[in-house]
Design a protein around this motif. Structure first.
Motif, PDB file in Angstrom:
ATOM      1  N   MET A 120       0.791  -1.340  -0.089  1.00 33.61           N
ATOM      2  CA  MET A 120      -0.037  -0.027  -0.082  1.00 33.61           C
ATOM      3  C   MET A 120       0.738   1.169   0.040  1.00 33.61           C
ATOM      4  SD  MET A 120      -3.350  -0.197   2.405  1.00 33.61           S
ATOM      5  CE  MET A 120      -3.012  -1.506   3.674  1.00 33.61           C
ATOM      6  N   ILE A 121       0.114   2.115  -0.635  1.00 34.87           N
ATOM      7  CA  ILE A 121       1.197   3.440  -0.504  1.00 34.87           C
ATOM      8  C   ILE A 121       0.781   4.437   0.527  1.00 34.87           C
ATOM      9  CG2 ILE A 121       1.607   3.616  -2.965  1.00 34.87           C
ATOM     10  CD1 ILE A 121      -0.865   5.593  -3.244  1.00 34.87           C
ATOM     11  N   LYS A 122       1.712   5.433   1.074  1.00 32.74           N
ATOM     12  CA  LYS A 122       1.705   6.199   2.280  1.00 32.74           C
ATOM     13  C   LYS A 122       0.271   6.531   2.496  1.00 32.74           C
ATOM     14  CE  LYS A 122       6.457   7.542   1.966  1.00 32.74           C
ATOM     15  NZ  LYS A 122       7.351   8.408   1.953  1.00 32.74           N
ATOM     16  N   THR A 123      -0.296   7.403   1.552  1.00 31.03           N
ATOM     17  CA  THR A 123      -1.466   7.902   1.809  1.00 31.03           C
ATOM     18  C   THR A 123      -2.630   6.757   2.087  1.00 31.03           C
ATOM     19  OG1 THR A 123      -1.873   8.228  -0.658  1.00 31.03           O
ATOM     20  CG2 THR A 123      -1.162  10.286   0.715  1.00 31.03           C
ATOM     21  N   ASP A 124      -2.625   5.969   1.362  1.00 30.07           N
ATOM     22  CA  ASP A 124      -3.559   4.979   1.592  1.00 30.07           C
ATOM     23  C   ASP A 124      -3.221   4.238   3.027  1.00 30.07           C
ATOM     24  OD1 ASP A 124      -4.499   5.211  -0.748  1.00 30.07           O
ATOM     25  OD2 ASP A 124      -3.619   3.271  -1.624  1.00 30.07           O
ATOM     26  N   ILE A 125      -2.242   4.166   3.627  1.00 27.21           N
ATOM     27  CA  ILE A 125      -2.317   3.580   5.118  1.00 27.21           C
ATOM     28  C   ILE A 125      -2.459   4.461   5.851  1.00 27.21           C
ATOM     29  CG2 ILE A 125      -0.443   2.633   6.373  1.00 27.21           C
ATOM     30  CD1 ILE A 125       0.503   1.174   4.836  1.00 27.21           C
ATOM     31  N   PHE A 126      -2.149   6.027   5.775  1.00 26.96           N
ATOM     32  CA  PHE A 126      -2.565   6.925   6.435  1.00 26.96           C
ATOM     33  C   PHE A 126      -4.367   7.170   6.581  1.00 26.96           C
ATOM     34  CE2 PHE A 126      -4.097  11.407   7.144  1.00 26.96           C
ATOM     35  CZ  PHE A 126      -3.156  11.549   8.221  1.00 26.96           C
ATOM     36  N   LYS A 127      -4.939   6.944   5.556  1.00 27.83           N
ATOM     37  CA  LYS A 127      -6.609   6.936   5.419  1.00 27.83           C
ATOM     38  C   LYS A 127      -6.881   5.504   6.108  1.00 27.83           C
ATOM     39  CE  LYS A 127      -7.027   9.306   1.059  1.00 27.83           C
ATOM     40  NZ  LYS A 127      -7.217   8.945  -0.359  1.00 27.83           N
ATOM     41  N   TYR A 128      -6.211   4.631   5.851  1.00 31.25           N
ATOM     42  CA  TYR A 128      -6.804   3.244   6.538  1.00 31.25           C
ATOM     43  C   TYR A 128      -6.690   3.500   8.111  1.00 31.25           C
ATOM     44  CZ  TYR A 128      -6.448  -1.789   8.034  1.00 31.25           C
ATOM     45  OH  TYR A 128      -6.865  -2.867   8.478  1.00 31.25           O
ATOM     46  N   GLY A 129      -5.296   4.031   8.588  1.00 38.06           N
ATOM     47  CA  GLY A 129      -5.461   4.415  10.252  1.00 38.06           C
ATOM     48  C   GLY A 129      -6.771   5.290  10.556  1.00 38.06           C
ATOM     49  N   PHE A 130      -6.946   6.174   9.848  1.00 43.25           N
ATOM     50  CA  PHE A 130      -8.011   7.252  10.037  1.00 43.25           C
ATOM     51  C   PHE A 130      -9.257   6.682  10.139  1.00 43.25           C
ATOM     52  CE2 PHE A 130     -11.032  10.655   9.492  1.00 43.25           C
ATOM     53  CZ  PHE A 130     -10.372  11.695  10.007  1.00 43.25           C
ATOM     54  N   LYS A 131      -9.562   5.654   9.158  1.00 40.35           N
ATOM     55  CA  LYS A 131     -10.884   4.759   9.180  1.00 40.35           C
ATOM     56  C   LYS A 131     -11.072   3.863  10.247  1.00 40.35           C
ATOM     57  CE  LYS A 131     -11.728   5.220   4.129  1.00 40.35           C
ATOM     58  NZ  LYS A 131     -11.212   4.413   2.859  1.00 40.35           N
ATOM     59  N   SER A 132      -9.811   3.207  10.612  1.00 45.01           N
ATOM     60  CA  SER A 132      -9.765   2.237  11.922  1.00 45.01           C
ATOM     61  C   SER A 132     -10.284   2.657  13.249  1.00 45.01           C
ATOM     62  CB  SER A 132      -8.442   1.689  11.758  1.00 45.01           C
ATOM     63  OG  SER A 132      -8.098   1.088  10.692  1.00 45.01           O
ATOM     64  N   MET A 133     -10.126   4.034  13.058  1.00 48.83           N
ATOM     65  CA  MET A 133     -10.654   4.685  14.447  1.00 48.83           C
ATOM     66  C   MET A 133     -11.966   4.695  14.355  1.00 48.83           C
ATOM     67  SD  MET A 133      -8.317   5.352  16.507  1.00 48.83           S
ATOM     68  CE  MET A 133      -8.643   6.824  17.705  1.00 48.83           C
ATOM     69  N   PHE A 134     -12.790   4.390  13.405  1.00 51.55           N
ATOM     70  CA  PHE A 134     -14.365   4.881  13.303  1.00 51.55           C
ATOM     71  C   PHE A 134     -15.064   3.874  14.291  1.00 51.55           C
ATOM     72  CE2 PHE A 134     -14.355   6.568   8.733  1.00 51.55           C
ATOM     73  CZ  PHE A 134     -13.792   7.709   9.283  1.00 51.55           C
ATOM     74  N   PRO A 135     -14.692   2.643  14.702  1.00 51.98           N
ATOM     75  CA  PRO A 135     -15.697   1.872  15.700  1.00 51.98           C
ATOM     76  C   PRO A 135     -15.368   2.585  17.062  1.00 51.98           C
ATOM     77  CG  PRO A 135     -14.218   0.402  14.283  1.00 51.98           C
ATOM     78  CD  PRO A 135     -13.627   1.861  13.995  1.00 51.98           C
ATOM     79  N   VAL A 136     -14.243   3.300  17.426  1.00 57.48           N
ATOM     80  CA  VAL A 136     -14.401   3.691  18.676  1.00 57.48           C
ATOM     81  C   VAL A 136     -14.694   5.242  18.937  1.00 57.48           C
ATOM     82  CG1 VAL A 136     -12.143   2.142  19.268  1.00 57.48           C
ATOM     83  CG2 VAL A 136     -11.642   4.392  18.688  1.00 57.48           C
ATOM     84  N   ILE A 137     -14.767   5.802  17.776  1.00 53.71           N
ATOM     85  CA  ILE A 137     -15.405   7.167  17.802  1.00 53.71           C
ATOM     86  C   ILE A 137     -16.772   7.465  18.499  1.00 53.71           C
ATOM     87  CG2 ILE A 137     -15.860   9.215  16.479  1.00 53.71           C
ATOM     88  CD1 ILE A 137     -12.856   8.908  16.559  1.00 53.71           C
ATOM     89  N   PRO A 138     -17.601   6.501  18.174  1.00 53.30           N
ATOM     90  CA  PRO A 138     -18.829   6.885  18.908  1.00 53.30           C
ATOM     91  C   PRO A 138     -18.814   6.774  20.352  1.00 53.30           C
ATOM     92  CG  PRO A 138     -19.113   5.344  16.988  1.00 53.30           C
ATOM     93  CD  PRO A 138     -17.754   5.509  17.242  1.00 53.30           C
ATOM     94  N   GLY A 139     -17.954   5.880  20.910  1.00 54.77           N
ATOM     95  CA  GLY A 139     -17.777   5.991  22.326  1.00 54.77           C
ATOM     96  C   GLY A 139     -17.197   6.964  22.850  1.00 54.77           C
ATOM     97  N   MET A 140     -16.509   7.811  22.130  1.00 57.10           N
ATOM     98  CA  MET A 140     -15.818   8.986  22.714  1.00 57.10           C
ATOM     99  C   MET A 140     -16.555  10.278  22.399  1.00 57.10           C
ATOM    100  SD  MET A 140     -13.133  11.076  20.362  1.00 57.10           S
ATOM    101  CE  MET A 140     -14.520  11.948  20.027  1.00 57.10           C
ATOM    102  N   ILE A 141     -17.565  10.160  21.455  1.00 60.31           N
ATOM    103  CA  ILE A 141     -18.266  11.679  21.354  1.00 60.31           C
ATOM    104  C   ILE A 141     -19.336  12.045  22.568  1.00 60.31           C
ATOM    105  CG2 ILE A 141     -20.258  12.387  19.921  1.00 60.31           C
ATOM    106  CD1 ILE A 141     -18.993  11.174  17.501  1.00 60.31           C
TER     107      ILE A 141
END
Lengths: 229, 108
Positions: A1-22
């Motif tokens: 994977m190229i760098k920006t894809d990994i960065f976006k993948y990291g960003f998206k991987s947080m989505f399951p924990v975000i609702p608990g933080m809001i």
């Protein structure tokens, strides 16, 4: 994977924990405003400390006119757990430039640490781990600040009958239970729970510090005597 | 709130927190954490977080006299069970809140 894809993948991987933080962020904003802080003060506190539990306790202690020393000390005790995350993430972050090390340190949170360590084996190199971690960290930073801002602006609109403040102890509990890896951790958690209730009337709001210190002391005894209960 | 009091508490706290976060990222080449210290740090959440939430739940005065105004304790225990089985923050919060609303509907 190229760098920006990994960065976006990291960003998206947080989505399951975000609702608990809001809800936590919304409450932080609401509590800031109702405790008499202005919107810039609440957001400034939020930006500088970037540690929900310590901020919430700091504001609570301020409304009780606790001494600044005790507020600082209590907050630091709460945030001591970041040493562990710092040590864990230093394995890949030490390859960054000075500026990115600073940013990487600032972005260290329970959630970004938890998600990065869960995906660690899936990422093939330290460079990939760095890009993934910054994706996670940025996601957390954006949604945390947004939710606090929303809490500041609209917190008073949410009817108090919804008891959203109850989400705060619930989210602390939801951070604790997954960290209880064996019976000795359960023992420490229950000890802290009971002592915090018994020590509620200690002068200068010292209850939290005394309870946390005794918890760490008991943990030390567990390790020292290698009692695997 | 007195702004001197506010910032003289917040600025040192934010510097301290940042130094904690920076610690090993900057010093890992010079210092190594031994396994015992790592193990001790892993007990920090269990020592600190229950001490924060205990008084919040236990000393909250609720509305339902059937539970001696401690209905949040019941809803909290329900949340604990959900958390134990799902390990999911969002589901835990929702379960605890819904548990509380349910108790109000039934007993108020």
């Amino acid at each position: 994977m190229i760098k920006t894809d990994i960065f976006k993948y990291g960003f998206k991987s947080m989505f399951p924990v975000i609702p608990g933080m809001i809800p936590f962020g919304l409450i932080m904003g609401t509590v800031g405003i109702t405790s008499g802080l202005s919107l810039p003060e609440t957001m400034g506190l939020n930006f500088l400390v970037f540690g929900g539990a310590s901020q919430l306790v700091a504001v609570d202690l301020m409304t009780k006119n606790t001494s600044s020393y005790l507020i600082i000390f209590t907050g630091i005790i709460i945030n001591l757990r970041f040493i562990l995350y710092s040590a864990a993430n230093s394995v890949f972050l030490k390859e960054c430039s000075f500026l990115f090390k600073l940013m990487g340190a600032y972005l260290l949170t329970d959630q970004s640490y938890a998600v990065t360590s869960a995906k660690e084996t899936e990422l093939r190199s330290n460079t990939e781990r760095i890009h993934f971690y910054f994706g996670c960290g940025l996601c957390m930073f954006v949604f945390w600040n947004l939710s606090v801002l929303l809490g500041c602006l609209f917190g008073n609109i949410v009817p108090s009958s919804l008891s959203l403040d109850f989400a705060v102890p619930l989210s602390f509990m939801a951070l604790t239970i997954p960290a209880l890896k064996s019976k000795s951790y359960y023992f420490i958690a229950i000890q802290s729970l009971v002592l915090s209730i018994l020590f509620i009337n200690l002068p200068f709001n010292l209850g939290l510090i005394v309870t946390a210190s005794l918890g760490i002391f008991s943990s030390y005894l567990f390790i020292k005597f290698k009692r695997k209960i | 709130m007195n702004s001197y009091y506010l910032w003289s508490s917040i600025i040192p706290l934010s510097i301290g927190t940042f130094l904690i976060r920076s610690s090993f990222i900057f010093l890992s080449d010079k210092f190594k954490l031994n396994d015992e210290i790592k193990l001790l740090f892993s007990y920090i959440p269990a020592s600190v977080l229950p001490a924060l939430l205990g008084p919040m739940v236990y000393f909250h005065k609720g509305e339902i006299d059937f539970f001696n105004y401690h209905e949040r304790l019941i809803a909290f225990l329900f949340g604990c069970i959900i958390c134990f089985y799902t390990k999911n923050i969002f589901l835990t919060i929702i379960a605890g809140l819904l548990g509380l609303y349910f108790l109000r509907l039934q007993f108020l």
